[in-house]
Design a protein around this motif. Structure first.
Motif, short mmCIF file in Angstrom:
data_model
loop_
_atom_site.label_atom_id
_atom_site.label_comp_id
_atom_site.label_asym_id
_atom_site.label_seq_id
_atom_site.Cartn_x
_atom_site.Cartn_y
_atom_site.Cartn_z
N MET A 1 -35.27 -41.74 51.78
CA MET A 1 -36.26 -42.25 52.72
C MET A 1 -35.61 -43.08 53.82
SD MET A 1 -37.91 -44.97 50.08
CE MET A 1 -36.89 -46.12 49.20
N ASN A 2 -34.74 -42.45 54.61
CA ASN A 2 -33.98 -43.21 55.60
C ASN A 2 -34.44 -43.01 57.04
OD1 ASN A 2 -32.33 -44.13 53.54
ND2 ASN A 2 -30.82 -42.51 53.84
N SER A 3 -35.36 -42.08 57.31
CA SER A 3 -35.69 -41.76 58.70
C SER A 3 -36.30 -42.94 59.43
CB SER A 3 -36.65 -40.57 58.75
OG SER A 3 -37.83 -40.85 58.02
N LYS A 4 -37.26 -43.62 58.82
CA LYS A 4 -37.88 -44.76 59.49
C LYS A 4 -36.89 -45.90 59.65
CE LYS A 4 -42.09 -47.52 59.61
NZ LYS A 4 -43.43 -47.72 59.02
N ARG A 5 -36.06 -46.11 58.63
CA ARG A 5 -35.02 -47.12 58.69
C ARG A 5 -34.08 -46.86 59.84
NH1 ARG A 5 -30.35 -45.87 54.82
NH2 ARG A 5 -29.68 -44.69 56.64
N ASP A 6 -33.63 -45.62 59.99
CA ASP A 6 -32.68 -45.29 61.04
C ASP A 6 -33.29 -45.47 62.42
OD1 ASP A 6 -30.81 -44.71 59.13
OD2 ASP A 6 -31.22 -42.55 59.13
N GLU A 7 -34.59 -45.34 62.53
CA GLU A 7 -35.25 -45.49 63.82
C GLU A 7 -35.29 -46.94 64.27
OE1 GLU A 7 -39.10 -43.86 63.31
OE2 GLU A 7 -38.42 -41.78 63.12
N ILE A 8 -35.43 -47.88 63.34
CA ILE A 8 -35.64 -49.27 63.74
C ILE A 8 -34.36 -50.09 63.86
CG2 ILE A 8 -37.96 -49.31 62.74
CD1 ILE A 8 -36.85 -50.80 60.37
N HIS A 9 -33.23 -49.60 63.32
CA HIS A 9 -31.95 -50.30 63.40
C HIS A 9 -32.10 -51.80 63.09
CE1 HIS A 9 -30.42 -46.63 65.03
NE2 HIS A 9 -31.04 -46.75 66.18
N PRO A 10 -32.45 -52.15 61.86
CA PRO A 10 -32.69 -53.56 61.54
C PRO A 10 -31.41 -54.39 61.59
CG PRO A 10 -32.66 -52.24 59.54
CD PRO A 10 -32.59 -51.27 60.68
#
Length: 289
Positions: free
Chosen positions: A66-75
């Motif tokens: 489940m990395n797609s949303k994570r990769d979009e936000i660059h926390p």
């Protein structure tokens, strides 16, 4: 308190987000910059630390998930300050029931007296549906439209107690010690003992974690794990305390145990009606990743 983040229990290392070096870019790993261990940790230090963790995990388990949303936000993480109070308030309003939220007074006290003990996880990608977007500050003056949007935070103080007590969660009155860096004056027997020890105690070696919160729409993406791991490693690398302590709902005990916290049993804390469990993690002082 680290309280009702039920979604955090479902996080896995596979979902742990990789932090960007800065709010502006994602770059490949470089050589270590030679920063001495005693230097303050910044966003680049923590980004490097998490890229290392992610590489080791991906090598062992193949990554994915489940990395797609994570990769979009660059926390990325950074220390909280008084300028973040409004965002912190909105974050807890979106995350916790009213009786478990930190008040404005407590946020102001904690960020004013020991803000270096609190850490936020941010994104510079503004989503108008995020509650904290309205109170976000510009990333830097040259790009006023790029905001530093708070997605989660850890709020903490120091205590001389081995576990979190009700007085650690209180704000001292103006008649008690306004300066928490000074020791309590025991020469005045009429002073109320609960007021004398209320709030942050700079001499304490226990980090009292009062809140671990992630916006509901960003839960189940590993942000809670990322933030807690970054926080613990930051505290260890700078030898800020000997242990971290918190109170948790029973349903989150197993989550914290994955980070080395030990269940010390029922807590005597009466905050929000009680029913908490004491969790304590001994810190590896001076540890570096």
């Amino acid at each position: 308190m680290p309280r009702d983040l039920a979604a955090l229990k479902e996080d896995t290392l596979q979902g742990m987000p990789q932090l960007t070096k800065t709010p502006e870019e994602v770059v490949d790993d470089g050589d270590e910059d030679g920063r001495p261990p005693s230097a303050p940790m910044d966003a680049q230090d923590e980004a490097r630390m998490f890229r290392s963790l992610m590489k080791r995990h991906n090598t062992a388990g193949g990554g994915g998930g489940m990395n797609s949303k994570r990769d979009e936000i660059h926390p990325y993480t950074q220390t909280l300050s008084l300028s973040d109070i409004e965002s912190c308030i909105l974050l807890e309003e979106a995350t916790f029931p009213p009786e478990e939220r930190c008040t404005r007074e407590k946020f102001h006290y904690r960020l004013r007296h020991c803000g270096e003990l609190s850490l936020g996880i941010f994104t510079s990608l503004t989503d108008s549906t995020v509650p904290t977007a309205a109170t976000a500050s510009p990333v830097y003056s040259g790009a006023p439209k790029r905001k530093s949007v708070l997605l989660g935070h850890i709020i903490a103080t120091k205590t001389t107690n081995p576990t979190v007590k009700d007085e650690d969660m209180a704000v001292p009155s103006s008649s008690s010690h306004p300066n928490p860096t000074q020791p309590t004056d025991s020469s005045h027997p009429t002073a109320a003992p609960t007021e004398a020890v209320a709030g942050h105690r700079e001499a304490g070696r226990t980090l009292a974690i009062h809140s671990l919160a992630i916006l509901p729409q960003y839960q189940r993406h590993g942000l809670g794990r990322t933030l807690l791991q970054a926080y613990l490693q930051r505290m260890e690398s700078h030898a800020i305390g000997d242990r971290a302590a918190l109170i948790a709902h029973e349903g989150l005990v197993a989550f914290y145990e994955r980070f080395g916290f030990v269940n010390r049993g029922r807590s005597g804390v009466e905050f929000a009606g009680g029913g908490w469990w004491d969790m304590v993690r001994e810190l590896e002082v001076g540890r570096e990743e």
